[in-house]
Design a protein around this motif. Structure first.
Motif, mmCIF file in Angstrom:
data_model
loop_
_atom_site.group_PDB
_atom_site.id
_atom_site.type_symbol
_atom_site.label_atom_id
_atom_site.label_comp_id
_atom_site.label_asym_id
_atom_site.label_seq_id
_atom_site.Cartn_x
_atom_site.Cartn_y
_atom_site.Cartn_z
ATOM 1 N N ASP A 64 -6.778 6.937 41.069
ATOM 2 C CA ASP A 64 -5.545 6.480 40.415
ATOM 3 C C ASP A 64 -4.347 7.281 40.924
ATOM 4 N N ILE A 65 -3.174 6.965 40.415
ATOM 5 C CA ILE A 65 -1.948 7.579 40.904
ATOM 6 C C ILE A 65 -1.914 9.081 40.638
ATOM 7 N N TYR A 66 -2.537 9.536 39.567
ATOM 8 C CA TYR A 66 -2.495 10.958 39.241
ATOM 9 C C TYR A 66 -3.316 11.776 40.239
ATOM 10 N N GLU A 67 -4.475 11.248 40.653
ATOM 11 C CA GLU A 67 -5.253 11.912 41.694
ATOM 12 C C GLU A 67 -4.508 11.851 43.024
ATOM 13 N N LEU A 118 -1.246 11.849 43.492
ATOM 14 C CA LEU A 118 -0.176 12.843 43.498
ATOM 15 C C LEU A 118 -0.745 14.258 43.625
ATOM 16 N N ARG A 119 -1.931 14.475 43.086
ATOM 17 C CA ARG A 119 -2.547 15.808 43.143
ATOM 18 C C ARG A 119 -2.886 16.227 44.572
ATOM 19 N N ARG A 120 -3.109 15.259 45.471
ATOM 20 C CA ARG A 120 -3.503 15.585 46.839
ATOM 21 C C ARG A 120 -2.308 15.972 47.716
ATOM 22 N N ARG A 121 -1.091 15.851 47.197
ATOM 23 C CA ARG A 121 0.090 16.046 48.023
ATOM 24 C C ARG A 121 0.417 17.527 48.220
ATOM 25 N N ASP A 122 1.310 17.771 49.202
ATOM 26 C CA ASP A 122 1.509 19.151 49.635
ATOM 27 C C ASP A 122 2.306 20.013 48.657
ATOM 28 N N MET A 160 5.933 13.217 43.108
ATOM 29 C CA MET A 160 6.558 12.415 42.057
ATOM 30 C C MET A 160 6.440 10.942 42.431
ATOM 31 N N ALA A 161 6.472 10.079 41.428
ATOM 32 C CA ALA A 161 6.348 8.641 41.672
ATOM 33 C C ALA A 161 7.173 7.861 40.658
ATOM 34 N N LEU A 199 9.919 0.216 34.432
ATOM 35 C CA LEU A 199 10.093 1.214 35.478
ATOM 36 C C LEU A 199 9.867 2.592 34.859
ATOM 37 N N THR A 200 8.938 3.371 35.440
ATOM 38 C CA THR A 200 8.555 4.641 34.820
ATOM 39 C C THR A 200 8.473 5.758 35.860
ATOM 40 N N PHE A 201 9.071 6.886 35.530
ATOM 41 C CA PHE A 201 9.034 8.061 36.400
ATOM 42 C C PHE A 201 7.819 8.907 36.045
ATOM 43 N N ILE A 202 7.039 9.296 37.046
ATOM 44 C CA ILE A 202 5.807 10.067 36.832
ATOM 45 C C ILE A 202 5.937 11.386 37.583
ATOM 46 N N ASP A 203 5.817 12.489 36.854
ATOM 47 C CA ASP A 203 6.038 13.812 37.445
ATOM 48 C C ASP A 203 5.084 14.827 36.802
ATOM 49 N N PRO A 204 3.787 14.729 37.117
ATOM 50 C CA PRO A 204 2.811 15.591 36.425
ATOM 51 C C PRO A 204 2.880 17.057 36.813
#
Length: 392
Positions: free
Chosen positions: A120-123, A125-129, A135-136, A144-149
């Protein structure tokens, strides 16, 4: 999680993006049940920093092949589809859109290419540098939703480059190059714990193939602050870890800037890394600059420094200033001396009754040297000296 959905929706720039034909068509594509489309990574970062970006990264959660196939039918542009990797690109005359299936990555060994599975999107984003790239914005389904875990937005406001977890550089050592590249591009600082982990994991650079190192150096060479990034990498002694790598391969197209960059990171590259005949001119220029740097370190006289630096292009002088901090004072003096208005001109020599000849240049150069050394400060002094030279 920071939720900036209202701020993003009301921001005129995001609204303009959503009015673009390509994005409207993307949003209009019917999605299979449970599928989602997100703007991710660098575009969101640049949007929040109010920087222009023509590259749009999109993550698809769900049936990638079906959604990408539908989208490429609705837009005219060059299409590249890597079905095996569930990625694709569409390049129009205005934009480059990169699509990828949301995914999870695992690294079997340090520096190895990752193993990838859908997630999913959370995994994803977790793989990014870095947090600022993790962020997405969910485009569909609404709202429209901003995702910034990982609090990337807060790090943008702080001006920090921060990794997501402590094994990040071990997993992918190329992120060390990228940390300094982003820090210079955005005038950010590398977050203290991240800097500590760079020091701890620097040796994993040796696990990278020459091709991956070349790719990172080529990306650095395209940066506006490329010579400062070179200095940063030299300061952490990264070049010692790649000193035995033939980074420039025969037949590769290498610009003068890239060759400068590679040579200054790996000082013996010109002897051990084969280059093509077309690169010989640049190679000779590098050796010439190295000789000039050695000369600048030795000379004491201000006019001698002036003559030496006058032979170089302004960009080369800036590079030397960043790579060799001990020469900054001499370069600063040179920049002031360049602005000095000449005390005399060729017209003054003609008025003295001299005929145009090579003597003109010798007189003008000699007066300039005395002016730079602050031995004379006025036109009157200069003309008196010239009169003495002529009479003698």
């Amino acid at each position: 999680m920071v939720n900036l959905r209202r701020a993003l929706v009301s921001n005129p720039r995001l609204n303009r993006l959503l009015q673009r034909k390509e994005i409207k068509e993307l949003v209009d594509v019917p999605l299979p049940k449970g599928s989602r489309i997100y703007l991710v990574g660098g575009y969101i970062r640049d949007f929040l920093l109010r920087r222009k970006s023509h590259d749009i990264d999109l993550a698809i959660e769900g049936d990638f092949d079906q959604i990408f196939s539908r989208f490429k039918k609705r837009i005219s542009g060059k299409v590249v589809n890597y079905a095996t990797f569930q990625t694709g690109t569409i390049v129009t005359d205005r934009l480059r859109l990169d699509f990828a299936r949301t995914r999870k990555e695992s690294y079997p060994t340090p520096g190895a290419l990752p193993k990838v599975v859908p997630a999913d999107i959370y995994e994803d984003l977790r793989r990014r540098d870095f947090t600022i790239n993790a962020m997405a914005v969910r485009l569909k389904p609404p709202p429209l939703t901003f995702i910034d875990p990982y609090n990337g937005y807060q790090d943008l406001k702080r001006g920090w480059i921060r990794i997501l977890h402590e094994e990040s550089f071990r997993d992918d050592p190329t992120r060390i190059f990228r940390a300094y590249r982003y820090a210079r591009r955005f005038s950010f600082a590398i977050e203290p714990e991240t800097k500590s982990l760079i020091k701890r994991d620097l040796h994993f650079i040796t696990r990278l193939t020459p091709e991956r190192i070349i790719n990172e150096l080529d990306l650095i060479a395209e940066e506006k602050e490329w010579y400062r990034i070179i200095r940063d990498l030299k300061n952490i002694s990264i070049y010692r870890l790649i000193a035995d790598r033939p980074l420039i391969r025969r037949g590769r197209g290498v610009t003068e800037r890239k060759l400068f960059l590679h040579a200054h990171l790996k000082l013996n590259i010109l002897e051990n890394g084969p280059i093509t005949v077309s690169q010989l001119k640049s190679a000779k220029e590098i050796k010439r600059v190295e000789r000039i740097v050695a000369e600048l370190k030795r000379i004491k006289k201000r006019s001698a420094c002036y003559r030496t630096l006058s032979r170089l292009e302004p960009t080369t002088i800036e590079m030397i200033k960043e790579l060799y901090p001990e020469l900054k004072t001499k370069i600063r003096q040179f920049k002031r001396d360049v602005l000095l208005k000449p005390l005399i001109t060729g017209s003054d020599l003609l008025n003295l009754g001299l005929k145009p000849s090579p003597l003109f240049r010798r007189i003008l150069d000699r007066i300039r040297v005395l002016q730079v050394d602050r031995k004379i400060r006025s036109k009157k002094e200069a003309m008196q000296l010239i009169g003495q030279w002529i009479s003698s």
